[in-house]
Scaffold this active site. Structure first.
Site, short mmCIF file in Angstrom:
data_model
loop_
_atom_site.label_atom_id
_atom_site.label_comp_id
_atom_site.label_asym_id
_atom_site.label_seq_id
_atom_site.Cartn_x
_atom_site.Cartn_y
_atom_site.Cartn_z
CG ASP A 154 -7.72 2.18 -33.36
OD1 ASP A 154 -6.62 2.67 -33.02
OD2 ASP A 154 -8.33 2.53 -34.39
CB ALA A 192 -14.20 3.62 -35.22
CG PHE A 203 -15.11 5.15 -42.34
CD1 PHE A 203 -15.18 6.18 -43.26
CD2 PHE A 203 -14.43 4.00 -42.69
CE1 PHE A 203 -14.58 6.06 -44.51
CE2 PHE A 203 -13.82 3.88 -43.92
CZ PHE A 203 -13.89 4.91 -44.83
#
Length: 299
Positions: free
Chosen positions: A73, A189, A192
């Site tokens: 990511d 991401a 969370f």
């Protein structure tokens, strides 16, 4: 000639090998591959990549059909900085740990190339955040985020005291380690990790998630996509820092006001192998979908 931008996490030997394979495969089917000189040098491992176009900066993405991303990511977010400006979709091949932003896995790479050649992919639009910071009415920082914009304390010994408003209405005031404003794309991401909810990417909303707030009410909030979130650093001796997608940071003096709102500019993601988000969620987090009592499927 059709062309693609290739963005690579070139710090790993397996990814460099995969990048060379992908360049050769794309050249075979008539694609020009564009890559930055620094990444080309890393991928070549002391040799030469004679079949790529070496371009730097925004020119690397301009005119490309899409940006292909090999990595996790973090690499995807780096590629998004070029793709957003150029208005081209991103297609990530997951080579990281979780890789929620990637749309395909390495074992489906050849099928992915075929889908690109045939134009057989969906394009999904994701909204981004626009962030402006002012001090005494003067603009001191402006940025954007695909995942999240976080305001964090820069002094480890002290809490960061903030006042939060939504749509110009005072809402909360507390001391904290920080506050995270996230998109649905970024809900898996940073937001969370500090207790925010997971939101399906096609839901239009913004998340407001306190980080270690010293307050009785410290629940994450989901607000309308067209709302404006304002965060003020109210502590007289408490500077902070603004971080956008964990890649770009700006110092925030005490008294700074930040406004976070939906940006007019979006990021698009190419999806050659569309998979329902719930299915991806189960696979990425290895969620139990069978009852522990009798082993029967609950799906």
């Amino acid at each position: 000639m059709r062309s693609v931008l290739l963005v690579v996490h070139a710090g790993r030997p397996d990814i460099r090998d995969l990048a060379r394979h992908l360049i050769a495969r794309l050249n075979e089917v008539g694609f020009e591959v564009r890559i930055s000189p620094a990444e080309a040098a890393d991928v070549a491992e002391g040799g030469e990549l004679s079949t790529v176009s070496l371009l730097d900066g925004s020119e690397t993405a301009k005119g490309s059909e899409m940006a292909l991303v090999l990595g996790g990511d973090g690499t995807f977010l780096r590629a998004a900085e070029h793709a957003r400006t150029a208005g081209i979709p991103l297609l990530g091949v997951n080579l990281g740990h979780v890789g929620f932003l990637a749309e395909t896995e390495v074992d489906a790479l050849d099928a992915t190339v075929t889908a690109i050649v045939q134009g057989r992919y969906e394009v999904e639009e994701r909204f981004t955040l626009q962030v402006t910071a002012t001090l005494d009415g003067e603009l001191i920082a402006e940025d954007w985020a695909l995942n999240e914009a976080s305001v964090e304390k820069s002094n480890r010994e002290k809490l960061l005291e903030v006042a939060v408003s939504v749509d110009d209405r005072p809402l909360l005031r507390f001391g904290c380690d920080g506050v995270i404003c996230a998109t649905p794309t970024g809900s898996t991401a940073y937001a969370f990790s500090v207790g925010g909810p997971i939101v399906w990417p096609n839901v239009e909303a913004m998340l407001l998630v306190p980080n270690a707030a010293h307050a009785l009410f410290q629940r994450p909030l989901v607000v309308a996509p067209d709302s404006q979130i304002e965060i003020e650093l109210v502590g007289a001796d408490q500077p902070g820092v603004l971080s956008c997608d964990g890649r770009r940071s700006h110092p925030l003096p005490p008294g700074t006001r930040l406004r976070v709102e939906r940006s007019e500019q979006t990021v698009t993601i190419a999806r050659p192998h569309p998979t329902p988000f719930g299915e991806r969620l189960v696979a990425k987090f290895q969620l139990p979908v069978r009852s522990f009592r009798d082993g029967r499927s609950t799906t």
